[in-house]
Design a protein around this motif. Structure first.
Motif, PDB file in Angstrom:
ATOM      1  N   LEU A 215     -74.983  39.822  31.804  1.00 27.17           N
ATOM      2  CA  LEU A 215     -76.200  40.093  31.037  1.00 27.17           C
ATOM      3  C   LEU A 215     -75.879  40.916  29.785  1.00 27.17           C
ATOM      4  N   SER A 216     -74.593  41.009  29.495  1.00 22.53           N
ATOM      5  CA  SER A 216     -74.110  41.544  28.223  1.00 22.53           C
ATOM      6  C   SER A 216     -74.354  43.039  28.014  1.00 22.53           C
ATOM      7  N   SER A 217     -73.932  43.826  28.982  1.00 23.43           N
ATOM      8  CA  SER A 217     -73.948  45.273  28.776  1.00 23.43           C
ATOM      9  C   SER A 217     -72.993  45.654  27.648  1.00 23.43           C
ATOM     10  N   SER A 218     -71.947  44.846  27.441  1.00 25.28           N
ATOM     11  CA  SER A 218     -70.960  45.195  26.410  1.00 25.28           C
ATOM     12  C   SER A 218     -71.571  45.122  25.012  1.00 25.28           C
ATOM     13  N   ALA A 219     -72.279  44.038  24.698  1.00 22.12           N
ATOM     14  CA  ALA A 219     -72.892  43.933  23.374  1.00 22.12           C
ATOM     15  C   ALA A 219     -73.978  44.995  23.190  1.00 22.12           C
TER      16      ALA A 219
ATOM     17  N   ALA B  72     -65.687  43.941  16.628  1.00 17.33           N
ATOM     18  CA  ALA B  72     -65.294  45.120  17.414  1.00 17.33           C
ATOM     19  C   ALA B  72     -64.935  44.709  18.841  1.00 17.33           C
ATOM     20  N   GLU B  73     -65.747  43.826  19.446  1.00 17.44           N
ATOM     21  CA  GLU B  73     -65.445  43.406  20.824  1.00 17.44           C
ATOM     22  C   GLU B  73     -64.126  42.623  20.867  1.00 17.44           C
ATOM     23  N   ASN B  74     -63.905  41.750  19.871  1.00 18.45           N
ATOM     24  CA  ASN B  74     -62.673  40.950  19.834  1.00 18.45           C
ATOM     25  C   ASN B  74     -61.441  41.818  19.586  1.00 18.45           C
TER      26      ASN B  74
ATOM     27  N   LEU C 134     -72.545  35.123  20.617  1.00 16.38           N
ATOM     28  CA  LEU C 134     -73.889  34.892  21.173  1.00 16.38           C
ATOM     29  C   LEU C 134     -74.545  36.212  21.599  1.00 16.38           C
ATOM     30  N   ASP C 135     -73.804  37.055  22.283  1.00 17.96           N
ATOM     31  CA  ASP C 135     -74.358  38.282  22.859  1.00 17.96           C
ATOM     32  C   ASP C 135     -74.879  39.221  21.766  1.00 17.96           C
ATOM     33  N   GLN C 136     -74.046  39.403  20.730  1.00 13.20           N
ATOM     34  CA  GLN C 136     -74.425  40.328  19.658  1.00 13.20           C
ATOM     35  C   GLN C 136     -75.584  39.757  18.838  1.00 13.20           C
TER      36      GLN C 136
END
Ligand code: ADP
Ligand code: MG
Length: 406
Positions: free
Chosen positions: A139-143, A178-180, A190-192
């Motif tokens: 559910l994309s806690s990272s983004a 940043a995530e990459n 997609l998430d961001q």
């Protein structure tokens, strides 16, 4: 988080603000300059099509990550998060370069480095992060962490990102970077995009070929339908090369068909030509995986048409077809996901499908409000009978993108 008869709801913005401010004050002994938040997301339909230049349709969740922030004069950075106990990380902007930080700090601090690389005057700061986005549930806690940090840090650096979609798309691209680069996760954006560009009561139709986004009004509220995100609690096994393997199949199929991406095939053919297209590929997984990608892109288009017509029954049928395609043709589902889909449909859902990369994670369900309690009970019961982990049911609604809250 409130639990009502097996259902879990998100913090209210007020609860989120209070938790972040309280952690900030407790850790740093002062009041923060501001509070920003950004949501997790769930994809309604369109999975494993992003890297094929396809279409997907996420909504932002009411579950957000909250960041209380203040600038610090001496270039020192301190970040505290409620993630896995409360830990304070201390360093300077130079320490955040790719390879310099790991674990949760890479997600929390990565945006500072990327914004600075992009020319913003990001210096020292104190940050306190709290979140009610389920972690590792797809559910994309990272983004949510990246986007809330980026919104706050950009504003502290004198460059607030407005509500303008082109401006938001730029910030989303920086968060993906940043995530990459800093967190080292090869995700597609997609998430961001969902976290920064989604609209309240709307889904975001994202064209992964060019990054263009359109708001699609959802008929669910007015027709008494709910959206559930059901975390299977199945352990993620994406690390074992399955994702890379699926990507490689799609690239091989595109190359054999003489196109840059399978999206081009989807745009120039239709379901009546499907067998003829597949005849151009060797028999076996290359055909079935290509069939998933093409039919999934067409399903997203049909799903949007159905939503615009207020036709939830058709939308629900397309969700179930999407799940079958991901399970049988693309082979990315697992027993935990199939069980939740089966039980939700048996208990009166309009539609249900696995969402995200698969091999664990969550199922998204659309259902009449009056069936929600029966669905929550039904999925837990069937999982119990099959000896699977107990799924957790989050009732969600399509929520607004992130922004400043205080
Ligand atoms: P998902 O995005 O589906 O929840 P990911 O594996 O992409 O799963 O991201 C989860 C990671 O994001 C966590 O392991 C952690 O490193 C980071 N993260 C999530 N929530 C927080 C938080 N509140 N504070 C700091 N880092 C977080
Ligand atoms: Mg993630």
């Amino acid at each position: 988080m409130t639990t009502t008869s097996q259902r879990v709801t998100a913090w209210t913005p007020q609860e989120g603000i209070s938790s972040a401010v309280e952690l900030f004050t407790r850790t740093f002994g002062t009041d923060p300059a501001g509070v920003w938040a950004s949501p997790g997301r769930v994809n309604l339909i369109g999975d494993h099509v992003d890297y094929n230049g396809g279409l997907c349709l996420p909504i932002a969740l009411p579950h957000q990550t909250y960041v209380a922030l203040s600038p610090a004069e001496d270039g020192r950075i301190r970040i505290v998060s409620d993630f896995e106990g409360v830990e304070v990380w201390e360093g300077r902007i130079e320490d955040i370069a790719p390879g310099g930080v790991e674990g949760w700090v890479a997600y929390a601090a990565g945006p500072a480095w990327v914004l600075r690389e992009d020319g913003l005057d990001v210096g020292g700061f104190d940050a306190a992060i709290t979140s009610c986005v389920p972690v590792g549930a797809g559910l994309s806690s990272s983004a949510a962490v990246e986007c809330s940090m980026a919104l706050g840090l950009a504003e502290l650096a004198g460059r607030p990102f407005s509500g303008d979609d082109a401006d938001r798309a730029r910030l989303a691209a920086l968060c993906t970077r940043a995530e990459n680069l800093v967190a080292g996760a090869p995700t597609g954006g997609l998430d961001q995009a969902a976290s920064l560009r989604a609209g309240d009561a709307h889904a975001l139709l994202l064209d992964c070929a060019d990054g263009a986004a359109h708001q699609v009004k959802l008929p669910f509220d007015e027709q008494g339908h709910a959206i559930l995100a059901i975390d299977t609690h199945a352990s993620h096994q994406l690390g074992d090369g399955q994702y890379a393997d699926r990507r490689a199949s799609c690239e091989e199929a595109a190359s054999l068909l003489g196109v840059g991406s399978l999206r081009e095939v989807a745009d120039t053919t239709s379901v009546v030509d499907l067998d003829a297209v597949l005849d151009g590929l060797p028999e076996g997984t290359l055909r079935s995986r290509t069939r998933h990608v093409l039919t999934e892109i067409w399903r997203v288009q049909e799903f949007v048409t159905a939503l615009e017509a207020g036709d939830i029954a058709t939308a629900g049928r397309l969700m179930v077809e999407s799940h079958a395609s991901l399970r049988d043709d693309f082979e990315v589902s697992v027993a935990e996901l199939d069980t939740v889909v089966e039980a939700a449909m048996a208990a009166g859902a309009s539609g249900a499908r696995m969402t995200g990369g698969g091999f664990g994670g969550s199922v998204v369900v659309v259902a009449p409000e009056r069936q929600v309690a029966a669905i929550a009970e039904g999925v837990r019961e069937l999982a119990r009978r099959r000896g699977l982990p107990e799924p957790q049911v989050h009732q969600v609604r399509a929520s607004a993108a992130g922004g400043r809250l205080r």
